[in-house]
Design an enzyme around this catalytic site. Sequence first.
Site, mmCIF file in Angstrom:
data_model
loop_
_atom_site.group_PDB
_atom_site.id
_atom_site.type_symbol
_atom_site.label_atom_id
_atom_site.label_comp_id
_atom_site.label_asym_id
_atom_site.label_seq_id
_atom_site.Cartn_x
_atom_site.Cartn_y
_atom_site.Cartn_z
ATOM 1 N N GLU A 138 -1.957 35.905 4.148
ATOM 2 C CA GLU A 138 -1.447 36.097 2.786
ATOM 3 C C GLU A 138 0.023 36.476 2.939
ATOM 4 O O GLU A 138 0.335 37.613 3.282
ATOM 5 C CB GLU A 138 -2.205 37.241 2.091
ATOM 6 C CG GLU A 138 -3.702 37.016 1.946
ATOM 7 C CD GLU A 138 -4.048 36.139 0.755
ATOM 8 O OE1 GLU A 138 -3.129 35.674 0.062
ATOM 9 O OE2 GLU A 138 -5.245 35.908 0.538
ATOM 10 N N CYS B 258 4.284 40.356 -3.804
ATOM 11 C CA CYS B 258 4.315 38.972 -3.304
ATOM 12 C C CYS B 258 4.304 38.013 -4.479
ATOM 13 O O CYS B 258 4.917 36.949 -4.415
ATOM 14 C CB CYS B 258 3.133 38.731 -2.380
ATOM 15 S SG CYS B 258 1.570 39.227 -3.087
HETATM 16 P P1 NAP Z 1 5.825 42.504 7.490
HETATM 17 O O1 NAP Z 1 7.058 43.027 8.062
HETATM 18 O O2 NAP Z 1 5.350 41.168 7.927
HETATM 19 O O3 NAP Z 1 4.709 43.605 7.775
HETATM 20 C C1 NAP Z 1 3.358 43.416 7.397
HETATM 21 C C2 NAP Z 1 2.482 43.930 8.510
HETATM 22 O O4 NAP Z 1 2.641 43.071 9.654
HETATM 23 C C3 NAP Z 1 2.854 45.329 8.980
HETATM 24 O O5 NAP Z 1 1.667 46.020 9.338
HETATM 25 C C4 NAP Z 1 3.716 45.053 10.205
HETATM 26 O O6 NAP Z 1 3.727 46.104 11.121
HETATM 27 C C5 NAP Z 1 3.030 43.840 10.783
HETATM 28 N N1 NAP Z 1 3.890 43.021 11.627
HETATM 29 C C6 NAP Z 1 5.232 42.880 11.581
HETATM 30 N N2 NAP Z 1 5.641 41.997 12.503
HETATM 31 C C7 NAP Z 1 4.536 41.563 13.146
HETATM 32 C C8 NAP Z 1 4.301 40.640 14.204
HETATM 33 N N3 NAP Z 1 5.280 39.976 14.772
HETATM 34 N N4 NAP Z 1 3.034 40.429 14.601
HETATM 35 C C9 NAP Z 1 2.029 41.072 14.029
HETATM 36 N N5 NAP Z 1 2.181 41.972 13.020
HETATM 37 C C10 NAP Z 1 3.423 42.208 12.573
HETATM 38 O O7 NAP Z 1 5.873 42.439 5.922
HETATM 39 P P2 NAP Z 1 6.278 43.615 4.945
HETATM 40 O O8 NAP Z 1 7.738 43.607 4.846
HETATM 41 O O9 NAP Z 1 5.612 44.876 5.293
HETATM 42 O O10 NAP Z 1 5.579 43.125 3.600
HETATM 43 C C11 NAP Z 1 6.214 42.347 2.684
HETATM 44 C C12 NAP Z 1 5.781 40.908 2.804
HETATM 45 O O11 NAP Z 1 4.370 40.797 2.560
HETATM 46 C C13 NAP Z 1 6.439 40.081 1.745
HETATM 47 O O12 NAP Z 1 6.818 38.834 2.269
HETATM 48 C C14 NAP Z 1 5.346 39.904 0.723
HETATM 49 O O13 NAP Z 1 5.510 38.811 -0.119
HETATM 50 C C15 NAP Z 1 4.145 39.799 1.593
HETATM 51 N N6 NAP Z 1 2.927 40.069 0.823
HETATM 52 C C16 NAP Z 1 2.049 39.044 0.605
HETATM 53 C C17 NAP Z 1 0.915 39.257 -0.162
HETATM 54 C C18 NAP Z 1 -0.073 38.152 -0.407
HETATM 55 O O14 NAP Z 1 -1.182 38.439 -0.792
HETATM 56 N N7 NAP Z 1 0.276 36.893 -0.208
HETATM 57 C C19 NAP Z 1 0.665 40.516 -0.682
HETATM 58 C C20 NAP Z 1 1.590 41.542 -0.449
HETATM 59 C C21 NAP Z 1 2.704 41.304 0.321
HETATM 60 P P3 NAP Z 1 4.979 47.118 11.223
HETATM 61 O O15 NAP Z 1 5.059 47.816 9.912
HETATM 62 O O16 NAP Z 1 4.602 48.001 12.346
HETATM 63 O O17 NAP Z 1 6.196 46.264 11.483
#
Ligand code: NAP
Length: 460
Positions: free
Chosen positions: A228, A262
Amino acid sequence: MAIQTINPFTNSVVESYEEMPPEAVKAIISIADEAFQHWRKTAFSERAALLHKVAKLMRAQSDQLARLITLEMGKLLAQSKGEITLSADIIDYYADHGETFLKDQPLNPTFGEAYIKSTPIGVLLGVEPWNFPFYQVARFAAPNIMAGNVVLVKHASNVPQCALAIERLFREAGAPIGVYTNLFLSGSRVDEVVADVRIKGVALTGSEAAGASIAAAAGKALKKSVLELGGSDAFIVLADADIEQAVHWAVIGRMNNTGQCCVAAKRIIVVEEIAEEFLNKFKAKLTGLKVGDPMEPQTELGPLSSQGAADQLIDQVKRSVDAGAKVLLGGNLIDRDGAFIEATIISDIKPGMAAYQEELFGPVAAFYRVKDEQAAIELANDSPFGLGGSIFTQDIEKGKRLAEQIDTGMVFINHPTWTQADLPFGGTKRSGYGRELSSLGIQEFVNKKLIRVSKLTDPF
Ligand code: NAP
């Protein structure tokens, strides 16, 4: 990334936590795997009783849990309370309906008897974001625990107290050890967990970069992933729309959670005939929002989740403006402590600009005028993302026809993209694959096992 609570209202560090060393993570996976051997055999009624208890505790502690959300990522307190209610509703929903969703499905083969049995597959890893620290976990954990799987949750590193609080709720509700476990781990170490043979599937809600990395690790280890990811939802307003209603929902759609959804209404696309009137009214509503402490009920614009997030968003605006976009409102960091940026509207956005291609994760609306509804659909579809979208029109049949032409996982007519327990949630294109919530979400990590009964007299 350090595992820390940093209050984005003040940018001060409140609490720091140690990351779990590899041996501790291995031990947690072993315990979860053992727990699965028991949990997979429990009756649906036992699983439902646990989930109902968790939901009840969550509601009972709503005030305290909501304050944790606001402390760690800056959401306005009333919205944090709303998130707790929604999360409890989702947990109850799967407790009430999970058994029905997973009941045996009789098949109708040309001869003999056959049916599909849905069986749990094992220990699952959920990697979750900070923007809805309870809701995102609820929509992963509740259906999977109801299905008989057990879960490990690696939450975003900036919401550790929320992560611990959810684990505590499961413990207080009497969950057997290993059914729900928090992992304190940085994103860069997720691959080591995905690679472990005892992990049977992984779900991520997060960015494209994290999604690509997790999908690669899951692919390498031949296990299923559900992603997601981000979105850049179009919010289309047609000439026959009720403009007051459309403006009202555009403000909520763009500003809810300080724009960090998102499915936020990130691209406001309005047909030429009504564009000026819509813009004036939209701008008037965003002008003068009361900026302040997200814990205070009168605050209308709180901080972003972190200073890094605010700086990144301002950089996206700046790069777009340098390439020719115009700022119609705001466009700057707010000169005060904390991760604040002004409510912002930008226009004259062209293909290739940051604001055209990238997700704007905060209170920045990208405003587009188009000549007609067909141009609106073409613009909506000219995006790497395919999460949600909305169309405002008084002609519902036309709204449905146009909705079918939008390449996203969800389209809402006369409402911004939204979520509730009984509606599926998910996207296409670079917004990911698979679904969470509704009857679909619980099917992602179960084995659809065929059971076939034959008679010796049956043909080959
Ligand atoms: P993010 O940086 O990708 O972090 C999300 C999760 O992934 C965190 O637990 C993060 O851990 C982990 N993570 C980061 N890099 C990783 C890697 N290389 N491998 C595995 N895990 C990794 O995203 P965010 O900034 O927290 O969240 C915002 C994003 O989520 C936006 O793009 C938003 O649109 C999206 N989102 C999508 C939905 C949906 O349902 N489609 C819903 C809500 C949000 P750390 O915190 O330790 O880095």
